[in-house]
Design an enzyme around this catalytic site. Structure first.
Site: not given
Ligand SMILES: NC(=O)c1ccc[n+]([C@@H]2O[C@H](COP(=O)([O-])OP(=O)(O)OC[C@H]3O[C@@H](n4cnc5c(N)ncnc54)[C@H](OP(=O)(O)O)[C@@H]3O)[C@@H](O)[C@H]2O)c1
Length: 308
Positions: A9, A65, A107, A141
């Site tokens: 995202l 995640t 989520t 989670y």
């Molecule tokens: N993916 C799904 O299916 C899904 C579904 C529902 C809601 N969401 C929500 O949508 C949002 C975006 O998710 P996404 O799918 O884009 O997830 P993502 O691709 O896993 O991205 C999350 C990012 O956060 C970074 N991160 C982790 N720990 C951190 C920290 N301490 N400080 C700064 N950055 C940190 C990660 O870095 P690293 O990779 O280096 O750890 C990664 O770049 C999140 O809030 C997630 O909970 C996702």
């Protein structure tokens, strides 16, 4: 300002804002660890001072995640709590101190997946969850994300919590990539067909969040996912279709037949009513979005030859 700018995202948020010539301060995890309270205060303070008006909106796309790891590994569970529960409160408190708004992403996993009690959809099926339906996460989670929502709400910043679901995009591992890879490796595939939700392309969600950041929507919680409902099996068949492979090679199974460490909500459908009532444009139907996503990111489908 975007935190978690290196994720699925986060990457799309930054891309979109730059395309629109919107000044954006973006931090990947190595640039700003959102669990570091002092670093958060410094970063938000410096950024908000530069913005100097009500345009200052922090979009938090950072999260832990790895859902199954959080369930099985105590160290990962602690990390998930620090990133998903505590850190959003730190970000929101810093926003409150510097008169910035925060848009925090959450989520469907905050719900237990049994569906909203006592309500059915107009067609008689289960209704989508509304933002004020009672939460009750079933796994680690989801509980950390639930606590993160509460901490953002308690921090006295102007805030929006946006719950989304089934996100995939051009960056990182995701369901689309996995199905495309498996299509090249196996003749048939068995995918869970009794969990329902709405696939969400991160680029569409990013556009929605940017629109929210520019809107004067009242603070609170909103739901935003791709339009329509399918199962993981239906989603996998659509990926096969995009590959030019025969969707019938994907067969349905039950959750029981495919156990995972973390419980998955059986009903993950989030109603778009709060989003559209806030005057925000509905995200397009998930199937249409998938077709656009694979056009923009052909690598999502890998180089798998079509097998009909
Ligand atoms: N993916 C799904 O299916 C899904 C579904 C529902 C809601 N969401 C929500 O949508 C949002 C975006 O998710 P996404 O799918 O884009 O997830 P993502 O691709 O896993 O991205 C999350 C990012 O956060 C970074 N991160 C982790 N720990 C951190 C920290 N301490 N400080 C700064 N950055 C940190 C990660 O870095 P690293 O990779 O280096 O750890 C990664 O770049 C999140 O809030 C997630 O909970 C996702």
């Amino acid at each position: 300002m975007v935190t978690g700018a290196g994720g699925a995202l986060g990457t799309d948020l930054v891309r979109l804002l730059r395309e629109q010539d919107e000044p954006v301060t973006a931090y990947t995890r190595p640039e700003l660890d959102i669990t570091d309270g002092d670093a958060v205060e410094r970063a938000v303070g410096a950024w908000a001072a530069g913005e100097g008006d009500e345009r200052a909106v922090l979009l938090n796309a950072a999260a832990f995640t790895a859902v199954d790891l959080a369930e099985t590994d105590p160290e990962a569970a602690r990390a998930a709590h620090a990133v998903n529960a505590v850190a959003p409160g730190l970000l929101a408190a810093a926003c409150a101190r510097h008169a910035a708004r925060i848009v925090h992403v959450s989520t469907d996993y905050v719900f237990d997946g049994a569906g909203p009690r006592g309500r059915t959809a107009p067609d008689g099926g289960a209704a989508g969850y509304e933002p004020d339906d009672p939460t009750g996460a079933a796994g680690v989670y989801g509980r950390t994300k639930e606590e993160g929502e509460q901490r953002v709400g308690e921090a006295a910043a102007a805030h929006h919590v946006v719950r989304t679901a089934w996100v995939y995009g051009g960056t990182g591992a995701n369901f689309v990539r996995t199905m495309a890879r498996l299509a090249g490796e196996r003749e048939t595939l068995t995918v869970v067909d009794d969990q329902y939700g709405s696939p969400t392309w991160s680029a569409d969600l990013a556009a929605g969040l940017v629109a929210l950041g520019r809107s004067d929507a009242a603070p609170g919680t909103l739901h935003a996912t791709g339009g329509g409902v399918t199962t993981w099996c239906g989603f996998a068949r659509a990926v096969f279709d995009e590959l030019g492979a025969d969707p019938a090679r994907v067969q349905g199974c039950t959750t029981e037949q495919f156990p995972r460490p973390a419980p998955r909500p059986a009903w993950s459908v989030l109603s778009p009513a709060s989003w559209t009532a806030a005057g925000l444009p509905a995200l397009r139907p998930w199937r249409e979005a998938l077709a656009s996503a694979v056009r923009r990111h052909p690598d999502l489908l890998g180089h798998t030859p079509a097998v009909r």
